[in-house]
Design an enzyme around this catalytic site. Structure first.
Site: not given
Length: 576
Positions: A260, A292, A316, A408-409, A426
């Protein structure tokens, strides 16, 4: 006699090699044009995906249109005479190299400067490049006919090298180019390599006196080489200049990763840092605490055991910052597919400041442990002394640790065993097919399997106002996976009305609501959230949680993707 044989054999070999050299050069051209042609299709599709999203639509439409143009070119070439075929081939290659090399920058610029004409310019390049690629094989076949009289042999050498080149090009694109260069640089590399082979072929035929318009074709070759070299040298500066057009505030950081485009902007007047992925806002430093804190503290206040927490997404470090406030957290496992985000969140001073050194907490080190891998994609972060600790040995207090998996989740949940007391999801909005699978019933079923008894899930679920049907589809899909759910929302000024969902499977809803009703304070400091705000967030306006839709999102039928793409942020228009 022996001397005569020995003297003529090398000459025969030289003549044989010389006779086959044109075919070898043309076959080499087809190998590289096959590779470059396919990679050019990938580049155009990828650039369009970066700008417009929805990779399946962009790849499907653009490659299909290019194939259509290739077929049209194959038909139109019948009207080209056999005269000056080599000149025509060189002009086609020159035009193709220039268009393919500059296409990403031109498309990028058109979106920033000529937005109303973006589609026109985008499809001009798609159609033109597809048409020129379509002329390559027929021209080479007809040129090679002079040197290979057998039609079957001519077809074999031309098509075989073209298809093999396409295969090699796909591998190089996937495993080398995407991992090493920005997309605007890849286009010049591919165009340059392909044209270099064509230029060598041109030089050979020029030396044999087979080029008719020598000055014209030589000028085309030299102009193409000069333009590609200059474009390659300037492309990063141009990209940075063009990128600023996409953002209101100055871009202070930008990186194109394997997955990305990352960008960080800063408004000096508001002292507002904004982080974007593929042009989509991920957070604003001014109000990210609202988001958050809502994501983390309600679920952490409800679970009876906080020792093991799983974070899916959140690279992040901002959700991690909130989780690490809880002293009883022993292990946080964070899963984010893009290692670049982890690196930037760890090393960039602004993100480092915002996440309060979450990846450099007393319980965490941002340096991956050597030799500890899981399918080559796991990095376990070790315990280190807190920054500023002046003592000799690290205090032997109970501390947690953070494990970071750059994978990858969905794959993580399917391959890595474990059980967690709380799961915080998230992830970016379901704007693409790759992301929508992380909102499917199958994915939520995997999440449910890794929860301990009494465990809970908290996830961001888009906007219940601007993306109402998406929000409700996520809620239904969770329920279809065996969860009970409790949606809540609040106003995040950067996003508008935003929603989250609590999910669990082994307690009645009245019990969860009762716990929230009796909550008097959080056990950790917050900047925005209070128990009263959480209770108010459970209240929705009339009809906001009502819909006639009953479908859910699955892996094979990602209905959520349609809702998000066609009904989100477009008022209350109903889907047809």
């Amino acid at each position: 006699m022996g001397r005569d044989a020995g003297g003529t054999a090398p000459a025969v070999l030289r003549r044989g090699w010389s006779a086959h050299l044109p075919t070898i050069l043309l076959a080499s051209c087809m190998f590289f044009t096959g590779a470059a042609g396919l990679v050019s299709e990938y580049i155009l599709s990828t650039v369009s995906t970066y700008i417009l999203g929805n990779s399946i639509e962009q790849f499907s439409v653009i490659i299909a249109l290019m194939l259509l143009m290739m077929g049209l070119a194959g038909y139109l070439q019948r009207y080209l005479s056999d005269r000056h075929l080599l000149d025509k081939f060189i002009l086609v290659e020159s035009s193709l190299a220039l268009l393919a090399g500059f296409a990403p920058l031109a498309i990028y610029a058109s979106f920033g400067y000529l937005n109303s004409h973006f589609r026109l310019i985008q499809y001009f390049f798609v159609i033109s490049i597809g048409l020129l690629i379509g002329f390559e094989i027929p021209l080479v076949l007809r040129i090679n006919q002079r040197y290979v009289k057998n039609l079957g042999a001519n077809l074999a050498s031309t098509y075989a090298f073209d298809y093999v080149g396409s295969f090699v090009g796909a591998l190089v694109w996937t495993y080398v180019l995407l991992r090493t260069f920005p997309i605007t640089e890849i286009s010049f590399i591919i165009a340059g390599v392909n044209f270099a082979i064509a230029a060598v072929t041109f030089a050979y035929f020029l030396s044999r006196g087979l080029i008719t318009y020598r000055r014209l074709t030589l000028a085309a070759v030299l102009v193409t080489v000069a333009a590609l070299v200059y474009g390659y040298a300037q492309n990063r500066d141009w990209s940075q200049l063009l990128e600023q057009r996409f953002y209101r505030d100055p871009v202070v950081f930008s990186e194109l990763t394997r997955y990305q485009q990352l960008a960080l902007t800063h408004s000096s007047s508001a002292n507002d840092y904004r982080f974007f992925i593929n042009g989509n806002l991920q957070f604003s430093s001014v109000d990210e605490a609202i988001y958050h804190e809502h994501l983390v503290h309600p679920v952490m206040s409800l679970v009876p055991d906080r020792r093991r927490v799983l974070v899916l997404g959140g690279g992040d470090g901002l959700a991690l910052r909130e989780l690490l406030k809880y002293p009883r957290v022993e292990t946080v496992t964070l899963v984010d597919i893009d290692p670049a985000i982890i690196r930037v969140a760890t090393t960039h001073p602004v993100l480092n400041m915002l996440n309060e050194d979450a990846f450099a907490d007393a319980r965490v080190s941002a340096q991956p442990s050597p030799g500890v891998t899981a399918s080559g994609e796991r990095a376990i972060l070790q315990q280190v002394p807190k920054r500023g600790y002046a003592g000799g040995d690290v205090p032997l207090e109970p501390v947690g640790r953070v494990e970071v998996f750059t994978v990858d989740a969905d794959r993580f949940l399917g391959e890595v065993g474990g059980a967690w007391n709380a799961v915080v999801i998230d992830l970016p909005d379901p704007s693409s097919i790759e992301l929508s699978k992380l909102y499917s019933r199958e994915f939520y079923g995997k999440v449910r399997r890794v929860l301990t008894p009494g465990g809970m899930v908290a996830l961001q679920a888009t906007s219940p106002y601007h993306a109402k049907e998406s929000f409700l589809a996520i809620n239904r899909t969770l329920q279809a996976a065996g969860f009970q759910t409790l949606p809540y929302h609040d106003n995040v000024p950067s996003f508008g009305d935003w929603g989250w969902i609590l999910a669990w499977y082994d307690a009645p809803e009245t019990e969860i609501r009762g716990k929230l009703a009796s909550l008097r304070s959080f056990s950790v400091p917050t900047r925005y959230l209070t128990p009263e705000v959480v209770r108010q967030a459970l209240v929705f306006g009339k009809g906001r949680l009502e819909t006639e839709r009953t479908d859910i999102s699955t892996l094979m039928y990602p209905r959520l993707l349609d809702y998000y793409r066609y009904e989100s942020w477009r008022g209350e228009r109903r889907a047809p």
